[in-house]
Design a protein around this motif. Structure first.
Motif, PDB file in Angstrom:
ATOM      1  N   VAL A 124       8.893  11.003  -2.793  1.00 29.44           N
ATOM      2  CA  VAL A 124       7.901  10.232  -2.042  1.00 29.44           C
ATOM      3  C   VAL A 124       7.563   8.992  -2.865  1.00 29.44           C
ATOM      4  O   VAL A 124       7.309   9.085  -4.071  1.00 29.44           O
ATOM      5  N   ILE A 125       7.573   7.839  -2.212  1.00 30.12           N
ATOM      6  CA  ILE A 125       7.256   6.575  -2.889  1.00 30.12           C
ATOM      7  C   ILE A 125       6.032   5.968  -2.230  1.00 30.12           C
ATOM      8  O   ILE A 125       5.979   5.800  -1.014  1.00 30.12           O
ATOM      9  N   LEU A 126       5.031   5.667  -3.039  1.00 27.15           N
ATOM     10  CA  LEU A 126       3.830   5.030  -2.508  1.00 27.15           C
ATOM     11  C   LEU A 126       3.273   4.026  -3.509  1.00 27.15           C
ATOM     12  O   LEU A 126       3.704   3.964  -4.650  1.00 27.15           O
ATOM     13  N   GLY A 127       2.322   3.238  -3.039  1.00 28.53           N
ATOM     14  CA  GLY A 127       1.708   2.227  -3.887  1.00 28.53           C
ATOM     15  C   GLY A 127       0.340   2.664  -4.346  1.00 28.53           C
ATOM     16  O   GLY A 127      -0.353   3.413  -3.656  1.00 28.53           O
ATOM     17  N   THR A 128      -0.055   2.218  -5.513  1.00 27.41           N
ATOM     18  CA  THR A 128      -1.398   2.478  -6.005  1.00 27.41           C
ATOM     19  C   THR A 128      -1.927   1.186  -6.610  1.00 27.41           C
ATOM     20  O   THR A 128      -1.222   0.503  -7.359  1.00 27.41           O
ATOM     21  N   THR A 129      -3.155   0.854  -6.255  1.00 23.45           N
ATOM     22  CA  THR A 129      -3.720  -0.419  -6.705  1.00 23.45           C
ATOM     23  C   THR A 129      -4.349  -0.329  -8.078  1.00 23.45           C
ATOM     24  O   THR A 129      -4.842  -1.313  -8.608  1.00 23.45           O
ATOM     25  N   GLY A 130      -4.354   0.873  -8.671  1.00 20.62           N
ATOM     26  CA  GLY A 130      -4.869   1.001 -10.025  1.00 20.62           C
ATOM     27  C   GLY A 130      -6.371   0.932 -10.118  1.00 20.62           C
ATOM     28  O   GLY A 130      -6.916   0.455 -11.104  1.00 20.62           O
ATOM     29  N   ARG A 131      -7.075   1.423  -9.072  1.00 20.23           N
ATOM     30  CA  ARG A 131      -8.530   1.379  -9.088  1.00 20.23           C
ATOM     31  C   ARG A 131      -9.069   2.214 -10.246  1.00 20.23           C
ATOM     32  O   ARG A 131      -8.559   3.290 -10.556  1.00 20.23           O
ATOM     33  N   THR A 132     -10.124   1.730 -10.896  1.00 20.03           N
ATOM     34  CA  THR A 132     -10.739   2.450 -12.001  1.00 20.03           C
ATOM     35  C   THR A 132     -12.240   2.574 -11.748  1.00 20.03           C
ATOM     36  O   THR A 132     -12.768   2.054 -10.785  1.00 20.03           O
ATOM     37  N   GLY A 133     -12.905   3.256 -12.650  1.00 20.69           N
ATOM     38  CA  GLY A 133     -14.353   3.375 -12.534  1.00 20.69           C
ATOM     39  C   GLY A 133     -14.775   4.578 -11.705  1.00 20.69           C
ATOM     40  O   GLY A 133     -13.986   5.464 -11.396  1.00 20.69           O
ATOM     41  N   LEU A 134     -16.057   4.597 -11.318  1.00 17.70           N
ATOM     42  CA  LEU A 134     -16.601   5.753 -10.621  1.00 17.70           C
ATOM     43  C   LEU A 134     -15.937   5.989  -9.280  1.00 17.70           C
ATOM     44  O   LEU A 134     -15.758   7.128  -8.851  1.00 17.70           O
ATOM     45  N   SER A 135     -15.550   4.919  -8.574  1.00 22.43           N
ATOM     46  CA  SER A 135     -14.916   5.103  -7.269  1.00 22.43           C
ATOM     47  C   SER A 135     -13.625   5.879  -7.405  1.00 22.43           C
ATOM     48  O   SER A 135     -13.269   6.685  -6.550  1.00 22.43           O
ATOM     49  N   ILE A 149      -0.726  13.827  -4.926  1.00 23.04           N
ATOM     50  CA  ILE A 149       0.276  14.330  -5.869  1.00 23.04           C
ATOM     51  C   ILE A 149       0.329  15.851  -5.946  1.00 23.04           C
ATOM     52  O   ILE A 149       1.406  16.450  -5.964  1.00 23.04           O
ATOM     53  N   ASP A 150      -0.832  16.523  -5.961  1.00 28.70           N
ATOM     54  CA  ASP A 150      -0.826  17.968  -6.129  1.00 28.70           C
ATOM     55  C   ASP A 150      -0.368  18.705  -4.880  1.00 28.70           C
ATOM     56  O   ASP A 150      -0.042  19.885  -4.941  1.00 28.70           O
ATOM     57  N   SER A 151      -0.346  18.016  -3.740  1.00 28.52           N
ATOM     58  CA  SER A 151       0.071  18.655  -2.492  1.00 28.52           C
ATOM     59  C   SER A 151       1.563  18.507  -2.231  1.00 28.52           C
ATOM     60  O   SER A 151       2.076  19.056  -1.251  1.00 28.52           O
ATOM     61  N   LEU A 152       2.256  17.766  -3.077  1.00 32.57           N
ATOM     62  CA  LEU A 152       3.686  17.523  -2.880  1.00 32.57           C
ATOM     63  C   LEU A 152       4.523  18.548  -3.642  1.00 32.57           C
ATOM     64  O   LEU A 152       4.178  18.947  -4.752  1.00 32.57           O
ATOM     65  N   ASN A 153       5.630  18.941  -3.038  1.00 36.06           N
ATOM     66  CA  ASN A 153       6.586  19.813  -3.718  1.00 36.06           C
ATOM     67  C   ASN A 153       7.852  19.044  -4.067  1.00 36.06           C
ATOM     68  O   ASN A 153       8.949  19.600  -4.092  1.00 36.06           O
ATOM     69  N   CYS A 154       7.690  17.735  -4.294  1.00 36.65           N
ATOM     70  CA  CYS A 154       8.834  16.894  -4.641  1.00 36.65           C
ATOM     71  C   CYS A 154       8.364  15.817  -5.613  1.00 36.65           C
ATOM     72  O   CYS A 154       7.179  15.745  -5.962  1.00 36.65           O
ATOM     73  N   ASP A 155       9.279  14.973  -6.045  1.00 35.42           N
ATOM     74  CA  ASP A 155       8.936  13.902  -6.975  1.00 35.42           C
ATOM     75  C   ASP A 155       8.090  12.828  -6.295  1.00 35.42           C
ATOM     76  O   ASP A 155       8.166  12.640  -5.073  1.00 35.42           O
ATOM     77  N   LEU A 156       7.308  12.132  -7.101  1.00 33.65           N
ATOM     78  CA  LEU A 156       6.486  11.034  -6.619  1.00 33.65           C
ATOM     79  C   LEU A 156       6.751   9.793  -7.462  1.00 33.65           C
ATOM     80  O   LEU A 156       6.725   9.859  -8.696  1.00 33.65           O
ATOM     81  N   LEU A 157       7.027   8.669  -6.805  1.00 33.71           N
ATOM     82  CA  LEU A 157       7.172   7.388  -7.486  1.00 33.71           C
ATOM     83  C   LEU A 157       6.023   6.499  -7.061  1.00 33.71           C
ATOM     84  O   LEU A 157       5.859   6.206  -5.880  1.00 33.71           O
ATOM     85  N   ALA A 158       5.201   6.075  -8.020  1.00 37.82           N
ATOM     86  CA  ALA A 158       4.042   5.229  -7.743  1.00 37.82           C
ATOM     87  C   ALA A 158       4.305   3.819  -8.235  1.00 37.82           C
ATOM     88  O   ALA A 158       4.714   3.617  -9.379  1.00 37.82           O
ATOM     89  N   LEU A 159       4.045   2.848  -7.347  1.00 37.15           N
ATOM     90  CA  LEU A 159       4.302   1.443  -7.658  1.00 37.15           C
ATOM     91  C   LEU A 159       3.002   0.659  -7.671  1.00 37.15           C
ATOM     92  O   LEU A 159       2.079   0.937  -6.888  1.00 37.15           O
ATOM     93  N   LYS A 160       2.928  -0.351  -8.523  1.00 36.56           N
ATOM     94  CA  LYS A 160       1.811  -1.286  -8.523  1.00 36.56           C
ATOM     95  C   LYS A 160       2.214  -2.547  -7.767  1.00 36.56           C
ATOM     96  O   LYS A 160       3.402  -2.898  -7.708  1.00 36.56           O
ATOM     97  N   PRO A 161       1.242  -3.263  -7.199  1.00 39.72           N
ATOM     98  CA  PRO A 161       1.576  -4.540  -6.543  1.00 39.72           C
ATOM     99  C   PRO A 161       2.038  -5.565  -7.561  1.00 39.72           C
ATOM    100  O   PRO A 161       1.683  -5.484  -8.751  1.00 39.72           O
ATOM    101  N   ASP A 162       2.838  -6.517  -7.128  1.00 38.73           N
ATOM    102  CA  ASP A 162       3.265  -7.602  -8.011  1.00 38.73           C
ATOM    103  C   ASP A 162       2.042  -8.333  -8.541  1.00 38.73           C
ATOM    104  O   ASP A 162       1.064  -8.554  -7.814  1.00 38.73           O
ATOM    105  N   GLY A 163       2.093  -8.693  -9.812  1.00 33.84           N
ATOM    106  CA  GLY A 163       0.974  -9.404 -10.420  1.00 33.84           C
ATOM    107  C   GLY A 163      -0.074  -8.495 -11.018  1.00 33.84           C
ATOM    108  O   GLY A 163      -1.046  -8.974 -11.618  1.00 33.84           O
TER     109      GLY A 163
END
Length: 313
Positions: free
Chosen positions: A266-277, A289-303
């Motif tokens: 599974v490939i998805l994007g993550t914006t890298g949010r931090t903090g309390l949210s 991630i914990d609900s998947l029974n396969c590999d996960l590839l996480a990508l950040k947006p360009d920049g």
């Protein structure tokens, strides 16, 4: 699949089997001129608390532990070296593994980070954030989290796209996700599928606005998502049968579709949010991630710039 030339593999000091190394070697065999670095950050607080020893003696003890781990990793990579894989090891003493990992990503110009993962206790993760979560949020390069199963020939890759808004960042990330999926699919002649989840009609709207027609609203939202998904799949030559537009939350829909089509990645994007949210709400990647029974590839947006980037100093 020529873009990944330098792969950093995070070893698991608690296990003899290292699926992350196996996955990186699999990628290296299917491509050319790939260098793999197996990385391990170790730390034992008891060595820092031994007040009876001098600093030199503590350093010597730490070096001894590092050397033991180096020998352990040498045994693990020996069969791969015999097969001609370009692979080396690096063991460091560091009390925050994710910081050591990301520092090495920058110092060696790494293209892909590979790490084995496992289920996390949800409540415990709020208090003690796992290394996986730090890497999902802060690592500037693609992070491949491996569950352990081998990639089959002619399998399926599931690309998770966000087509709910007309936003340049999301559009760019969608393109990046689909291109990455096509590249990974080329490794094992896999089939690329696209998935998008659209929200259900909010219950409070139907209560507050009696004249509101929830059926028409739902049809309009679904129609928008189907039209936008059609444009995206046609852009990359993906068939309608390989696209999935469903009502629900992404963290529910993505594992459901991944299971239905038997995806190995599974490939998805993550914006890298931090903090309390991020701690109390969580990114889609973290909730999924914990609900998947396969590999996960996480990508950040360009920049994307990591908060641990040396350029921020």
């Amino acid at each position: 699949m020529q873009k990944y030339k330098n792969i950093l593999v995070v070893a698991d000091p608690e296990k003899e089997q290292q699926p992350s190394i196996s996955r990186a070697v699999h990628i290296a065999k299917m491509t050319k001129d790939v260098k793999i670095v197996v990385f391990l950050a170790i730390y034992d607080f008891s060595y820092e608390m031994t007040s009876m020893l001098s600093s030199d003696e503590r350093d010597a003890m730490r070096r001894g532990v590092v050397m033991q781990r180096e020998e352990w990793l040498k045994e693990i990579i020996a069969p791969h070296l015999e097969q001609g894989i370009d692979i080396e090891i690096k063991v460091v003493w560091h009390n925050r593994p994710y910081e050591a990992i990301i520092a090495d990503v920058y110092s060696q110009e790494i293209d892909l980070l590979v790490k084995a993962t496992h289920e996390h206790d949800r409540l415990g993760s709020v208090i003690f954030t796992p290394t996986d979560w730090h890497l999902l949020r802060k690592c500037p390069i693609p992070v491949l989290l491996v569950k352990g199963n081998n990639w089959p020939e002619h399998g399926k890759v599931l690309s998770c796209v966000n087509i709910s808004t007309d936003d340049d960042t999301h559009d760019g990330l969608n393109d990046k996700i689909v291109k990455e999926s096509l590249a990974f699919a080329s490794i094992a002649n896999a089939e690329v599928n696209l998935v998008n989840a659209y929200p259900a009609t909010p219950v409070n709207i139907t209560i507050e606005l009696p004249e509101f027609d929830p059926a028409s609203y739902t049809d309009a939202v679904r129609g928008h998502h189907l039209t936008t998904m059609k444009a995206l799949r046609q852009k990359y030559g993906i068939s309608e049968e390989q696209t999935h537009v469903l009502e629900g939350l992404p963290e529910d829909i993505i594992p459901q579709v991944a299971e239905d089509i038997k995806a190995e990645l599974v490939i998805l994007g993550t914006t890298g949010r931090t903090g309390l949210s991020a701690v109390f709400i969580g990114n889609t990647a973290e909730n999924t991630i914990d609900s998947l029974n396969c590999d996960l590839l996480a990508l950040k947006p360009d920049g994307y710039v990591s908060p641990l980037s040396p350029n921020l100093d």
